[in-house]
Write an enzyme that holds these catalytic residues in place. Sequence first.
Site: not given
Length: 275
Positions: A49, A93, A116
């Site tokens: 990413k 994450q 996200d």
Amino acid sequence: MDGTGPARRLTGTSAAAAAELRRRTGTAPCLATVLVGEDPASVTYVRMKRAACARAGIASRHVALPASVSTAELVDAVGGLSADPGVHGILVQHPVGPHLDERAAFEAIAPEKDVDGVTTHSFAAMGFGLPGFVSCTPGGIVRLLDEYGVDLAGKHAVVVGRSAILGRPAGLLLLGRDATVTYCHSRTADLRSLVREADVLVAAVGRPRFIAGADVKPGAVVVDAGYHPGPVGDVDFETARLRASLITPVPGGVGPMTIAVLLAQTVQAAERQLG
Ligand code: NAP
């Protein structure tokens, strides 16, 4: 359904928007990544990413926390990034580790930086079809279906998996496109017969080759969100491709779209925050 081409095009658009924002404001969009521990898959995902950010002219800031971190310390770190005007998007994450309250860490992300799409705020907006940041993998799936001209209205979509980051929001987005949605999970009775009725099948179960070709309705559109060493997905590609009209490969299907949506949403967040 190849995800690499559409992901490259979307990232190209994001890179142009990031460059324009930098020219206009003197500031590049910045994504903060938070990684707890050293799980090899998570380390790889975060590295991919950040590398994608760099290629698109998006700055990134990395916060690595030891696996021994407490929930309070993790929430503090995320809260600090939420309050930092130099950070426009935040990615924590998943998974952060079984001893930690992942939901608390997600909720510490300011809604305007939730690129996200993991906060309750974003989830509710997704559910109501309101503007906001979508979960990246489900958002990538719907974009890919759009790229291939898949008309979802009236179709029976079966989503196998109901995790907060993948299955559940994928079903919401498909419902928002007027699909008739069935969720399957570990307590579903007679899962295979439900899967065999799917016009659109989304596999988000986290088990390698869980869906066999024989489970695919002839002509179905199959989206495989799974990713396992090999790499292989949650669908047995070789047998499923013989019955599906469209199917995503692993790798090169859903994965690149997920990252492209993350970058696009980071640039959007920066545009809104920088004015
Ligand atoms: P997860 O949190 O483990 O959720 C798995 C879901 O599948 C759960 O809802 C679970 O049901 C259900 N399930 C598990 N075993 C089952 C069984 N035997 N029968 C029926 N349902 C079963 O996984 P996730 O985070 O959603 O990830 C799913 C997959 O997507 C993984 O392979 C992951 O690597 C991949 N992934 C890919 C991307 C990408 O960018 N391509 C992003 C994220 C994840 P219960 O709710 O009842 O437990």
